[in-house]
Write an enzyme that holds these catalytic residues in place. Structure first.
Site, PDB file in Angstrom:
ATOM      1  N   MET A  21      38.270  34.166  31.166  1.00 42.13           N
ATOM      2  CA  MET A  21      39.698  33.894  30.604  1.00 42.13           C
ATOM      3  C   MET A  21      40.639  34.314  31.517  1.00 42.13           C
ATOM      4  SD  MET A  21      38.652  33.842  26.559  1.00 42.13           S
ATOM      5  CE  MET A  21      40.084  33.154  26.227  1.00 42.13           C
ATOM      6  N   SER A  22      41.644  33.732  32.050  1.00 40.62           N
ATOM      7  CA  SER A  22      42.754  34.189  32.646  1.00 40.62           C
ATOM      8  C   SER A  22      43.824  34.531  31.817  1.00 40.62           C
ATOM      9  CB  SER A  22      43.282  33.146  33.797  1.00 40.62           C
ATOM     10  OG  SER A  22      43.579  31.951  33.189  1.00 40.62           O
ATOM     11  N   GLY A  23      43.894  34.099  30.497  1.00 41.68           N
ATOM     12  CA  GLY A  23      44.899  34.270  29.803  1.00 41.68           C
ATOM     13  C   GLY A  23      45.853  33.017  29.693  1.00 41.68           C
ATOM     14  N   GLY A  24      45.546  31.708  30.549  1.00 39.08           N
ATOM     15  CA  GLY A  24      46.292  30.593  30.560  1.00 39.08           C
ATOM     16  C   GLY A  24      45.706  29.630  29.634  1.00 39.08           C
ATOM     17  N   VAL A  25      46.456  28.532  29.800  1.00 37.79           N
ATOM     18  CA  VAL A  25      46.029  27.428  28.593  1.00 37.79           C
ATOM     19  C   VAL A  25      44.660  26.856  28.795  1.00 37.79           C
ATOM     20  CG1 VAL A  25      47.112  25.624  29.884  1.00 37.79           C
ATOM     21  CG2 VAL A  25      46.901  25.350  27.414  1.00 37.79           C
ATOM     22  N   SER A  27      41.613  27.828  30.310  1.00 43.44           N
ATOM     23  CA  SER A  27      40.434  28.807  30.065  1.00 43.44           C
ATOM     24  C   SER A  27      40.591  29.032  28.593  1.00 43.44           C
ATOM     25  CB  SER A  27      40.437  30.109  30.899  1.00 43.44           C
ATOM     26  OG  SER A  27      41.684  31.120  30.697  1.00 43.44           O
ATOM     27  N   LEU A  46      38.817  39.480  34.024  1.00 43.50           N
ATOM     28  CA  LEU A  46      38.844  40.594  35.204  1.00 43.50           C
ATOM     29  C   LEU A  46      40.234  41.020  35.340  1.00 43.50           C
ATOM     30  CD1 LEU A  46      36.588  39.010  37.731  1.00 43.50           C
ATOM     31  CD2 LEU A  46      35.983  40.546  36.108  1.00 43.50           C
ATOM     32  N   CYS A 114      39.132  34.679  46.455  1.00 39.65           N
ATOM     33  CA  CYS A 114      38.884  35.127  44.962  1.00 39.65           C
ATOM     34  C   CYS A 114      37.758  34.722  44.226  1.00 39.65           C
ATOM     35  CB  CYS A 114      40.169  35.016  44.297  1.00 39.65           C
ATOM     36  SG  CYS A 114      40.211  35.697  42.633  1.00 39.65           S
ATOM     37  N   GLY A 138      38.021  27.298  33.367  1.00 39.19           N
ATOM     38  CA  GLY A 138      38.987  26.424  33.290  1.00 39.19           C
ATOM     39  C   GLY A 138      39.336  25.392  34.471  1.00 39.19           C
ATOM     40  N   CYS A 210      48.731  34.570  42.756  1.00 43.56           N
ATOM     41  CA  CYS A 210      48.821  35.501  41.550  1.00 43.56           C
ATOM     42  C   CYS A 210      49.304  36.870  41.856  1.00 43.56           C
ATOM     43  CB  CYS A 210      47.478  35.514  40.837  1.00 43.56           C
ATOM     44  SG  CYS A 210      45.983  36.448  41.774  1.00 43.56           S
TER      45      CYS A 210
END
Length: 369
Positions: A21-25, A27, A46, A114, A138, A210
């Protein structure tokens, strides 16, 4: 809900899915869809960098906000969420390498580095430690089961396809990974986020690297490697000085704008960068024509495949007909703007065959009349 399959069989009760989970829509939707299957779902994030430190500006910790968004989604879904601090590894394997590549006159792609390191190595290890049956992300690619096992394919939505950035995914990683959004268009994913009541439904997509959210990568490179801000000569292919540049980091192969050279009979392009002499070599567009490129760090996912293929040498480039002999990709027609440091990714239709890093290129050899 839509055609989403985690490829773990018909009954997911008793299964455990870990979601990156990246905090975006994207994922966040994957986490919500995983939770709806009945499988135990765990979100992991992470922490890779501090945004404020990366851009030298206080009070701008975008990375922290993304972690909070991921945690809020997990709280809403009633699933566990863990954060792992990998800043040191990310700095060494991605950010420092990004700066060093520019110093070497190459054009890096940190997103692939990455994926090769912190994301698909560290995240997979964390997921296995948690006893997960798979790690779901995602990314917009498809995992298709073929006669010889899992294959990597382009996403159904060509505007969102991320297969170029995932060429280095190994077969062992692909066996464990799942990409449930690969068959969906991005607008539908946003609709799902709204239908599922996720607070990130309207969150904008990230458009930049990022750790360089303002797009000014040259400033970051200069901060990390002050010697990068060294001026030098702009020369033609014969070595004649045409002007001065303010640092190799401001240029890439194929670039036309920003040369600030006037009075030439035809437009000039960056043909190559020479870090040994600190020179930017320019020439006409014809000088950019490449017939082949030698690849390093090749990752091959297609077994003994030997049929027709195409190659993509930039993330936004169109695939072109090519041949591959194990370490060199040969283009059926001249290809332009092929830059060392970028990746060449090989396809058979929608299937990713593999790819590698462009180490050097070979120009078109003129045939005497």
């Amino acid at each position: 809900m839509d055609d989403v399959d985690f490829q773990l069989g018909p009954d997911l009760k008793g299964k455990r899915i870990v979601v990156a989970m990246s905090g975006g829509v994207d994922s966040s939707v994957v986490a919500a869809l995983a939770a709806r299957t009945g499988a135990e779902t765990i979100g992991i994030t992470l922490q890779l960098y501090d945004h404020g430190e990366a851009v030298g500006r206080a009070g701008s910790c975008c990375a922290g906000r993304d972690i909070r968004d991921a945690r809020a989604v997990c709280d809403r879904l009633g699933i566990a969420h863990y954060v792992f601090d990998h800043e040191t590894r990310f700095r060494e394997s991605v950010i420092d390498r990004f700066a060093d590549e520019y110093l070497a006159g190459r054009t890096p792609i940190p997103c692939i580095q990455c994926n090769m390191g912190p994301k698909f190595t560290d995240l997979l290890a964390a997921a296995r430690d948690l006893g997960a049956d798979c790690l779901a992300t995602g990314h917009y690619v498809r995992r298709v089961m073929g006669a010889d096992g899992a294959e990597l394919h382009r996403a159904a939505d060509p505007a969102r396809d991320q297969s170029y950035f995932l060429f280095a995914t190994t077969q062992a990683q692909l066996d464990y990974l799942r990409f449930p959004l690969g068959g969906l268009p991005k607008p539908r994913v946003r609709e799902l986020a709204a239908e599922l009541g996720l607070g990130v439904a309207g969150k904008p997509d990230s458009q930049d690297i990022c750790f360089v959210p303002d797009g000014d990568y040259a400033s970051l490179v200069k901060k990390l490697r002050p010697e990068a801000d060294t001026s030098g000569a702009i020369v033609d292919e014969a070595g004649r000085v045409l002007g001065q540049h303010r640092g190799l980091i401001h240029f890439t192969v194929g670039q036309r704008r920003g040369l600030e050279i006037g009075g030439t009979p035809e437009p000039l392009y960056v043909i190559r960068l020479d870090p040994a002499t600190n020179q930017v070599v320019v020439g006409p567009k014809a000088a950019l024509a490449v017939g082949a490129a030698r690849l390093g760090g090749v990752n091959w996912l297609a077994g003994g495949y030997a049929g027709p293929m195409t190659a993509k040498v930039r993330s936004l480039a169109k695939p072109v007909a090519a041949r591959f002999d194990g370490d060199r990709v040969r283009f059926e027609a001249p290809e332009y703007g092929v830059a060392p440091g970028q990746a060449a990714v090989l396809y058979a239709g929608d299937r990713v065959l593999g790819g590698g890093w462009i180490e050097e290129t070979s120009g078109i050899v003129a045939v005497p009349a």
